[in-house]
Scaffold this motif. Structure first.
Motif, PDB file in Angstrom:
ATOM      1  N   ASP A 170     -15.938 -12.666   2.430  1.00  0.00           N
ATOM      2  CA  ASP A 170     -14.798 -12.035   3.120  1.00  0.00           C
ATOM      3  C   ASP A 170     -13.783 -11.526   2.102  1.00  0.00           C
ATOM      4  OD1 ASP A 170     -15.915 -12.504   5.599  1.00  0.00           O
ATOM      5  OD2 ASP A 170     -14.782 -14.351   5.952  1.00  0.00           O
ATOM      6  N   GLU A 172     -15.245  -8.470   0.359  1.00  0.00           N
ATOM      7  CA  GLU A 172     -15.164  -7.271   1.188  1.00  0.00           C
ATOM      8  C   GLU A 172     -13.747  -6.692   1.208  1.00  0.00           C
ATOM      9  OE1 GLU A 172     -16.284  -5.707   5.664  1.00  0.00           O
ATOM     10  OE2 GLU A 172     -16.592  -7.812   5.156  1.00  0.00           O
ATOM     11  N   ALA A 173     -12.737  -7.567   1.287  1.00  0.00           N
ATOM     12  CA  ALA A 173     -11.343  -7.086   1.288  1.00  0.00           C
ATOM     13  C   ALA A 173     -11.019  -6.366  -0.019  1.00  0.00           C
ATOM     14  CB  ALA A 173     -10.390  -8.255   1.511  1.00  0.00           C
ATOM     15  N   ASP A 178     -12.801  -3.003  -0.100  1.00  0.00           N
ATOM     16  CA  ASP A 178     -12.121  -2.048   0.761  1.00  0.00           C
ATOM     17  C   ASP A 178     -10.923  -1.432   0.056  1.00  0.00           C
ATOM     18  OD1 ASP A 178     -13.935  -2.489   2.803  1.00  0.00           O
ATOM     19  OD2 ASP A 178     -12.624  -3.822   3.952  1.00  0.00           O
ATOM     20  N   MET A 179     -10.164  -2.270  -0.662  1.00  0.00           N
ATOM     21  CA  MET A 179      -9.015  -1.757  -1.413  1.00  0.00           C
ATOM     22  C   MET A 179      -9.487  -0.836  -2.536  1.00  0.00           C
ATOM     23  SD  MET A 179      -5.825  -1.383  -1.996  1.00  0.00           S
ATOM     24  CE  MET A 179      -5.070  -2.581  -0.916  1.00  0.00           C
ATOM     25  N   GLN A 194     -12.069   1.000  -2.541  1.00  0.00           N
ATOM     26  CA  GLN A 194     -12.451   2.269  -1.912  1.00  0.00           C
ATOM     27  C   GLN A 194     -11.223   3.122  -1.614  1.00  0.00           C
ATOM     28  OE1 GLN A 194     -15.525   3.529  -1.546  1.00  0.00           O
ATOM     29  NE2 GLN A 194     -14.525   5.380  -0.827  1.00  0.00           N
ATOM     30  N   GLU A 195     -10.138   2.491  -1.175  1.00  0.00           N
ATOM     31  CA  GLU A 195      -8.892   3.240  -0.905  1.00  0.00           C
ATOM     32  C   GLU A 195      -8.355   3.870  -2.197  1.00  0.00           C
ATOM     33  OE1 GLU A 195      -5.830   1.815   1.806  1.00  0.00           O
ATOM     34  OE2 GLU A 195      -7.144   0.119   2.239  1.00  0.00           O
ATOM     35  N   ARG A 222       0.830  -1.217   0.000  1.00  0.00           N
ATOM     36  CA  ARG A 222       0.000   0.000   0.000  1.00  0.00           C
ATOM     37  C   ARG A 222       0.862   1.265   0.000  1.00  0.00           C
ATOM     38  NH1 ARG A 222      -3.829  -3.156   2.943  1.00  0.00           N
ATOM     39  NH2 ARG A 222      -5.959  -2.499   2.482  1.00  0.00           N
TER      40      ARG A 222
END
Length: 162
Positions: free
Chosen positions: A147, A150-151, A154-155, A157-158, A110
């Motif tokens: 799961d 969702e991971a 989330d990425m 969204q970042e 990241r």
């Protein structure tokens, strides 16, 4: 185009439809050529322009470009090549492994990827990444791997926040 104009669409809408159709035709031809080159066993080079310089095989990696940028290049090529215009084939769903390898590197590094996406001249790379991550999330959702889905979301969204 005259048919569209006769339907009361603005000149701008007609022009946009015409440009989109021309772009679609060029994309189909380009993808066909790319497949033919790969089937013939010739090497396919992935060269990308970034805010920090050109990235490709044999070129020095510019400072500011993530070390595994090649994973993004390969995943992006697979994503665009795999689009199913008919909706009747797997389309870009068949490249899950490439998308996952790219996602794993995004998650692991990241600190390199997110600042890279923040640069305004790298917005296209962020946009392509969101398409890849959205497709990977769809694969996981359809499989019931919530799961993992969702991971990935989330990425995504970042990356979108950049």
């Amino acid at each position: 185009c005259q048919k569209l104009a006769g339907m009361g669409l603005s000149d701008l809408a007609v022009e946009r439809e015409f440009r989109d159709a021309a772009l679609d035709a060029r994309m189909k031809e380009s993808n066909k050529l790319h497949r033919e080159v790969r089937r013939a066993g010739r090497p396919v080079l992935h060269v990308s322009g970034t805010a920090f310089g050109m990235v490709g095989p044999g070129l020095p990696l510019p400072a500011g470009v993530p070390a595994n940028f090649a994973l993004k290049q390969v995943a992006t090529t697979a994503f665009f090549e795999g689009m199913s215009r008919s909706g009747k084939s797997l389309g870009n769903l068949k490249h899950e492994r490439l998308y996952r390898e790219f996602f794993d590197d995004l998650a692991a590094d990241r600190a390199a990827w997110l600042p890279f996406f923040e640069h305004e001249e790298n917005h296209q790379h962020a946009e392509n990444t969101c398409g890849i991550l959205g497709t990977l999330a769809t694969i996981y959702r359809q499989r019931g791997a919530l799961d993992d889905c969702e991971a990935v979301l989330d990425m995504e969204q970042e990356v979108l926040a950049r």
